[in-house]
Enzyme design. Structure first.
Site, short mmCIF file in Angstrom:
data_model
loop_
_atom_site.label_atom_id
_atom_site.label_comp_id
_atom_site.label_asym_id
_atom_site.label_seq_id
_atom_site.Cartn_x
_atom_site.Cartn_y
_atom_site.Cartn_z
CG ASP A 196 6.27 5.43 6.52
OD1 ASP A 196 6.90 6.49 6.36
OD2 ASP A 196 5.68 5.15 7.57
CG ASP B 141 -0.31 -0.32 2.53
OD1 ASP B 141 0.92 -0.55 2.57
OD2 ASP B 141 -1.02 -0.35 3.56
#
Ligand code: IMP
Ligand code: MG
Length: 181
Positions: A107, A104
């Site tokens: 980061d 998704d």
């Protein structure tokens, strides 16, 4: 009170981008398999990649297999990475195959760094990383390249379209910024 600060990406923005990414990925994989005929294996990293992957693979009219891996990095109400922990087995039969890892969001890079390394050790024919979202380079603890990126977003905690806070909001159709105050 709503836990949403504001919508960052609308359903239409997400849908248009996912269509384009699916077409690009499918085209590249087709060329890759023409050059080196091998099985295509799509590997979503659960649970966050579930919604994105479901939409993406339906834009890819190719013969492919789906395998899943589970990684846990934000236990409970934390909004900061606690490092990546493998929560499932990793497929061990990827040698010589065209592998696409899907997540998704990129980061800190700890999740994709861990999984990419474990996959590349098996010497696949090719490895690609595809993410819907990417936070700025300054956030990265581990350098990871994503070959396909949907959207570059600011360093804010986001929810929806598969992304959770404390296990909730994955079913939100948009991507929204979490209200933190
Ligand atoms: P990384 O290991 O820090 O790169 O983080 C990757 C994983 O952390 C992703 O698979 C997400 O599940 C989760 N994550 C990172 N940033 C966010 C965010 O802003 N909202 C929700 N989940 C996030
Ligand atoms: Mg996650």
């Amino acid at each position: 009170m709503s836990s949403i600060s504001h919508i960052l990406l609308s359903r239409d923005q997400i849908s248009a981008r996912v269509h384009a990414m699916g077409a690009a990925l499918a085209g590249d994989l087709q060329r890759e398999s023409a050059a080196r005929d091998a099985e295509i294996v799509i590997i979503p990293i659960l649970t966050g990649a579930l919604v994105f992957t479901a939409d993406l693979i339906r834009q890819m009219p190719l013969k492919l297999r789906l395998r899943v891996v589970a990684v846990s990095s934000y236990p409970g109400t934390s909004i900061q990475s606690k490092g990546a922990i493998l929560a499932s087995e990793i497929p061990t039969d990827l040698a010589g195959k065209h592998v696409v890892l899907i997540d998704d969001i990129l980061d800190s890079g700890q999740t994709l760094g861990l999984v990419r390394e474990m996959i590349e050790r098996q010497h696949p024919a090719s490895t690609r990383v595809c993410v819907l979202l990417r936070k700025p380079d300054s956030v990265r603890k581990r350098p990871v390249t994503a070959e396909y990126v949907g959207f570059d977003i600011p360093d804010e905690f986001v929810i929806g379209y598969g992304l959770d806070y404390d296990g909730y909001y994955r079913n939100l159709p948009e991507v929204a910024v979490l209200r933190t105050s």
